[in-house]
Design an enzyme around this catalytic site. Sequence first.
Site, PDB file in Angstrom:
ATOM      1  N   ARG A 231      31.467  21.880   5.447  1.00 16.14           N
ATOM      2  CA  ARG A 231      30.681  21.374   6.740  1.00 16.14           C
ATOM      3  C   ARG A 231      30.665  19.861   6.771  1.00 16.14           C
ATOM      4  O   ARG A 231      30.699  19.087   5.656  1.00 16.14           O
ATOM      5  CB  ARG A 231      29.257  21.892   6.593  1.00 16.14           C
ATOM      6  CG  ARG A 231      29.053  23.268   6.846  1.00 16.14           C
ATOM      7  CD  ARG A 231      29.251  23.797   8.139  1.00 16.14           C
ATOM      8  NE  ARG A 231      28.649  25.183   8.394  1.00 16.14           N
ATOM      9  CZ  ARG A 231      29.687  26.017   8.398  1.00 16.14           C
ATOM     10  NH1 ARG A 231      30.951  25.781   8.009  1.00 16.14           N
ATOM     11  NH2 ARG A 231      29.294  27.325   8.558  1.00 16.14           N
ATOM     12  N   GLU A 260      30.323  18.732  15.545  1.00 19.00           N
ATOM     13  CA  GLU A 260      31.130  19.497  16.170  1.00 19.00           C
ATOM     14  C   GLU A 260      31.024  19.743  17.577  1.00 19.00           C
ATOM     15  O   GLU A 260      29.612  20.327  17.797  1.00 19.00           O
ATOM     16  CB  GLU A 260      31.625  20.505  15.344  1.00 19.00           C
ATOM     17  CG  GLU A 260      32.142  20.490  14.151  1.00 19.00           C
ATOM     18  CD  GLU A 260      32.682  21.526  13.209  1.00 19.00           C
ATOM     19  OE1 GLU A 260      32.545  22.704  13.594  1.00 19.00           O
ATOM     20  OE2 GLU A 260      32.986  21.381  11.947  1.00 19.00           O
ATOM     21  N   HIS A 278      38.176  22.662  13.308  1.00 18.45           N
ATOM     22  CA  HIS A 278      37.393  24.047  12.532  1.00 18.45           C
ATOM     23  C   HIS A 278      37.985  25.224  12.573  1.00 18.45           C
ATOM     24  O   HIS A 278      37.757  26.300  13.155  1.00 18.45           O
ATOM     25  CB  HIS A 278      35.746  23.850  13.000  1.00 18.45           C
ATOM     26  CG  HIS A 278      35.008  24.701  12.147  1.00 18.45           C
ATOM     27  ND1 HIS A 278      33.795  24.241  12.141  1.00 18.45           N
ATOM     28  CD2 HIS A 278      35.500  25.738  10.945  1.00 18.45           C
ATOM     29  CE1 HIS A 278      33.213  25.034  10.848  1.00 18.45           C
ATOM     30  NE2 HIS A 278      34.209  25.996  10.289  1.00 18.45           N
TER      31      HIS A 278
END
Length: 313
Positions: A231, A260, A278
Amino acid sequence: MKPDVLMTRPSTPAALAALERPFRVHRLWEAADPAAFLKEVGPSIRGIASDGGAGASAELMGALPRLEIVAISAVGLDAVDLGHAKARGIVVANTPDVLTEDVADMALALLLAAAREVVPGDAHARSGAWGREGNRPLTRRVNGKRAGILGLGRIGRAVARRLEAMNVQVAYHNRRPIESPYIYYGRASDLARDVDFLIVTAAGGEGSRGLVDREVIEALGPDGILVNVARGSVVDEEALTDALRDGKLAAAGLDVFAHEPHVPEALRSLPNVVLQPHMGSATVETRAAMADLVVRNLEAHFAGKLLPTPVPL
Ligand code: GLV
């Protein structure tokens, strides 16, 4: 009657179709006015199908008085308010295991790409610069070096196995030592100082926020490479950008970011960072397995059966 399930974000057409067979699916992302939409459908919703980024906030769950289950298509639960779920007796499920190997593959891809400068090398060959300007500078070796795993869980172990196959020595940092063949470091900065590569596979959330701070990044040093497939919150993004820019860290491979889908311009403009939007678990095979697991968790719950992959609360 099919149970009503709220889906927070779009998924693949196949995943949506699989969810629509047993459930009446309400698509939150298509609502022009989400608050009005939740007011209208909220009282009928008994399940949420969400992903790791959207999760399920207390605010969202609070708008669903009959909510019984939250099924997340991800392993990371940092965007789910587990306290709220527990207090209301809402069941939570995620999708561990099925994505482990793909996320580990991504970590290796980023490490190799960062060390061997695969992206600038591609540009050099593709643009014709090779013929015009000659060879590129030499790159960094991966095999035979030392790597630290920050967060030796399922994904961390899968990364470690891959590294061992490349004759890379592995050590790790967790809050506490666990049963493993690897050397344990009690402090992330001590681990960073002793390795060439630091691979972040720790769970997100408040417990790991900013664990990779300026001290850890600078301990990794000017020849070090940081890879993050966990993360964005685990890494101080500003400190990382500064170190990459100022030559205090050699390179980084990042699949995840603090906010994000925003990737800071300062990071995007650096040549020594490899970026991915991601994509750790984003293969056709794994996303199908994750979608299937979401449906199976929801079905088991509404059939009054044990869930395949419940989250202990
Ligand atoms: C993806 O980021 C996940 O948590 O599975």
